[in-house]
Design a protein around this motif. Sequence first.
Motif, short mmCIF file in Angstrom:
data_model
loop_
_atom_site.label_atom_id
_atom_site.label_comp_id
_atom_site.label_asym_id
_atom_site.label_seq_id
_atom_site.Cartn_x
_atom_site.Cartn_y
_atom_site.Cartn_z
N GLU A 140 -29.10 -73.50 42.94
CA GLU A 140 -29.36 -72.28 42.27
C GLU A 140 -29.85 -71.27 43.34
OE1 GLU A 140 -30.52 -75.16 41.18
OE2 GLU A 140 -28.99 -75.40 39.79
N GLN A 141 -30.94 -71.38 44.08
CA GLN A 141 -31.43 -70.61 45.12
C GLN A 141 -30.40 -70.06 45.97
OE1 GLN A 141 -34.84 -71.74 47.17
NE2 GLN A 141 -34.97 -70.07 48.55
N GLN A 142 -29.38 -71.15 46.71
CA GLN A 142 -28.53 -70.76 47.42
C GLN A 142 -27.48 -69.93 46.76
OE1 GLN A 142 -26.95 -73.65 50.17
NE2 GLN A 142 -28.72 -75.03 49.99
N ARG A 143 -27.01 -70.24 45.69
CA ARG A 143 -26.07 -69.55 44.87
C ARG A 143 -26.13 -68.10 44.22
NH1 ARG A 143 -22.69 -72.44 39.87
NH2 ARG A 143 -21.06 -70.81 39.72
N TYR A 144 -27.44 -68.09 43.83
CA TYR A 144 -27.70 -66.87 43.23
C TYR A 144 -29.03 -66.03 43.84
CZ TYR A 144 -24.86 -67.99 39.29
OH TYR A 144 -23.65 -68.26 38.51
N GLY A 145 -29.84 -66.68 44.91
CA GLY A 145 -30.77 -65.89 45.55
C GLY A 145 -30.10 -65.40 46.94
N TYR A 146 -28.85 -65.48 47.04
CA TYR A 146 -28.21 -64.97 48.25
C TYR A 146 -27.05 -64.48 47.67
CZ TYR A 146 -26.16 -64.03 52.91
OH TYR A 146 -25.16 -63.29 53.67
N VAL A 147 -26.72 -63.14 47.32
CA VAL A 147 -25.56 -62.63 46.70
C VAL A 147 -24.99 -61.30 47.37
CG1 VAL A 147 -25.77 -63.60 44.34
CG2 VAL A 147 -27.11 -61.72 45.23
N PRO A 148 -24.61 -61.39 48.67
CA PRO A 148 -24.28 -60.08 49.39
C PRO A 148 -22.88 -59.64 48.72
CG PRO A 148 -24.08 -62.07 51.02
CD PRO A 148 -24.77 -62.27 49.68
N PRO A 150 -32.40 -65.53 61.61
CA PRO A 150 -31.43 -66.30 61.51
C PRO A 150 -31.51 -67.80 61.05
CG PRO A 150 -31.06 -64.93 63.39
CD PRO A 150 -32.31 -64.71 62.95
N GLU A 151 -32.80 -68.05 61.53
CA GLU A 151 -33.29 -69.59 61.44
C GLU A 151 -33.33 -69.69 60.04
OE1 GLU A 151 -33.30 -72.25 63.61
OE2 GLU A 151 -32.24 -70.57 64.71
N ARG A 152 -33.50 -68.99 59.33
CA ARG A 152 -33.81 -69.29 57.75
C ARG A 152 -32.47 -69.78 57.04
NH1 ARG A 152 -36.78 -65.32 55.37
NH2 ARG A 152 -36.80 -63.92 56.91
N PHE A 153 -31.35 -69.53 57.93
CA PHE A 153 -30.03 -70.09 57.29
C PHE A 153 -29.47 -71.23 58.35
CE2 PHE A 153 -30.33 -65.82 55.55
CZ PHE A 153 -29.76 -66.05 54.32
N SER A 154 -30.49 -71.80 58.98
CA SER A 154 -29.86 -73.03 59.75
C SER A 154 -29.86 -74.28 58.79
CB SER A 154 -31.08 -73.43 60.71
OG SER A 154 -32.30 -73.77 59.77
N PRO A 155 -29.08 -75.12 59.18
CA PRO A 155 -28.73 -76.35 58.36
C PRO A 155 -29.95 -77.10 57.85
CG PRO A 155 -27.17 -76.37 60.27
CD PRO A 155 -28.35 -75.32 60.43
N GLU A 156 -31.03 -77.28 58.61
CA GLU A 156 -32.23 -77.83 58.10
C GLU A 156 -33.00 -77.19 57.18
OE1 GLU A 156 -30.90 -78.74 62.23
OE2 GLU A 156 -31.48 -76.80 61.21
N HIS A 157 -33.00 -75.65 57.30
CA HIS A 157 -33.51 -74.73 56.12
C HIS A 157 -32.96 -74.81 55.00
CE1 HIS A 157 -36.27 -73.44 59.34
NE2 HIS A 157 -37.03 -72.56 58.43
N LEU A 158 -31.56 -74.69 55.12
CA LEU A 158 -30.70 -74.59 53.91
C LEU A 158 -30.72 -76.14 53.08
CD1 LEU A 158 -27.38 -72.89 55.17
CD2 LEU A 158 -29.13 -71.94 53.65
N ALA A 159 -30.96 -77.07 53.68
CA ALA A 159 -31.54 -78.38 53.02
C ALA A 159 -32.29 -78.46 52.10
CB ALA A 159 -31.26 -79.58 54.16
N GLN A 160 -33.33 -77.65 52.24
CA GLN A 160 -34.60 -77.59 51.32
C GLN A 160 -34.46 -76.58 50.38
OE1 GLN A 160 -37.75 -76.71 54.44
NE2 GLN A 160 -37.00 -77.86 55.70
N GLN A 161 -33.30 -75.98 50.24
CA GLN A 161 -33.19 -75.03 49.09
C GLN A 161 -32.58 -75.67 48.05
OE1 GLN A 161 -31.25 -71.63 50.62
NE2 GLN A 161 -33.19 -70.83 51.76
N SER A 162 -32.69 -75.27 46.72
CA SER A 162 -31.89 -75.81 45.75
C SER A 162 -30.61 -74.89 45.59
CB SER A 162 -32.70 -75.39 44.33
OG SER A 162 -32.52 -73.97 44.07
#
Length: 447
Positions: A377-385, A363-375
């Motif tokens: 596009e990665q957040q929008r289209y790399g996680y699509v449940p 679950p740490e991969r979705f902590s605010p600190e980790h999310l801040a390092q993602q683009s």
Amino acid sequence: MAASNPSKPLPLPPGSLGLPVIGESLQFFQDSDFVSKRQERHGAIFKTHILGRPTVMIYGAEANQTILGNESKNFENSWPASTKALLGPLSLALQTGELHRNRRKLLAQAFKPRTLATYVEIMGDIAQQYTQKWQQAETLTWYPELRSFTLDVACKLFIGQDNGCQTPLGQHFETWCAGLFSLPISLPWTKFGKAKRCRDLLLQELGQTIQARQSMANPGNDTLGLLLQARDEQGQGLSQDELKDQILLMLFAGHETLTSAITSFCLLTAQHPEITARLRQEQQQWKSKEALTVDDLKQMTYLEQVLTEVMRLIPPVAGVFRTVLQTCEMDGYQIPQGWSVQCSIGSTHQDQALYSNPKQFDPERFSPEHLAQQSTEQQRYGYVPFGGGIRECLGKEFARLEMKIFAAHLLQNYEWQLLPNQALDLVVIPSPRPRDGLKVTFKALSE
């Protein structure tokens, strides 16, 4: 990656179209590793023939952005023939273009924040009824129980019906669900044939419910009540036939995939006691409250991380189908007009270019600190449940709400452990679930 008309003929993607007519459909249904095996052999893009159509399967954030972001341009919403027949021609899932946009606005009224806030107490009450029953049972096969729970919630909130799983509608609904992703062979003994019969019975039940509600001075504040009063920009309401198809779709969306996600949460937390302990610690501040509020749920940030990771590791929907409107090119291959393309959600969520150690529950991969390092596009289209683009799941906030309420109630009051000697590998169609149904011991949490 591009989606444009090639200047010269390009090869088709690698892979096999299988046998005449049925293609590789049998392998697709029977082998939970169907996609991953072919990706190992061919790479991120391959061709097959499933559910009655030649299909290209592809994954990754870039592929998702190309396909999901170009609705009605290069690609159009598509479903397997069995799904289309059973959802019905007036279902939002099958509508396209301006009609889809119009109807999506109408149906969105059932999922606005102020409407969702009214669902919290009912979801909590039904969760309490079920957990008390499970506590008395002490051991249970959890998956079918969770199906009953989510169906009861959906029936109550969408059509105002109590104990929906115990009604004829609930019984017909399960048979109908079982045929949604099947070979479209309409014989009385096939899954599809049985499901078609149950669709007719479901429409009869829903028609009676709608007629009864229409005769009332006040149609009510549940989803059906809202839709009976809803009007589009031209002042037109929904016909009874369309109401039946739309309600049926909402019952499916609020039941099948949501059951899968909740089951995965129960499984993964049982397998990771250290994460469960941290979840319980976060829940301490709300344990003495009689009823949770939307504001309480918003503050459960670690629970949000865990649920987000649950749906990354075991997405409740395996992929999204689209029809190719005009022959195009992807990764140097020709994708012919009229073929299907499936964006593989599961494979995207396992992409090492997006997620380090993707098979690990973290679950740490979705902590605010980790999310801040993602683009973005990665957040929008790399996680699509919940899919993406203009057809992203309309009820995703409903699903998140129910998952959070249920999880919080469990964590505050109960503990569960996996029973030994059971198969926990996943059956993936129509949505992931442990093969033996998730057998557990269930008891009140020791103080």
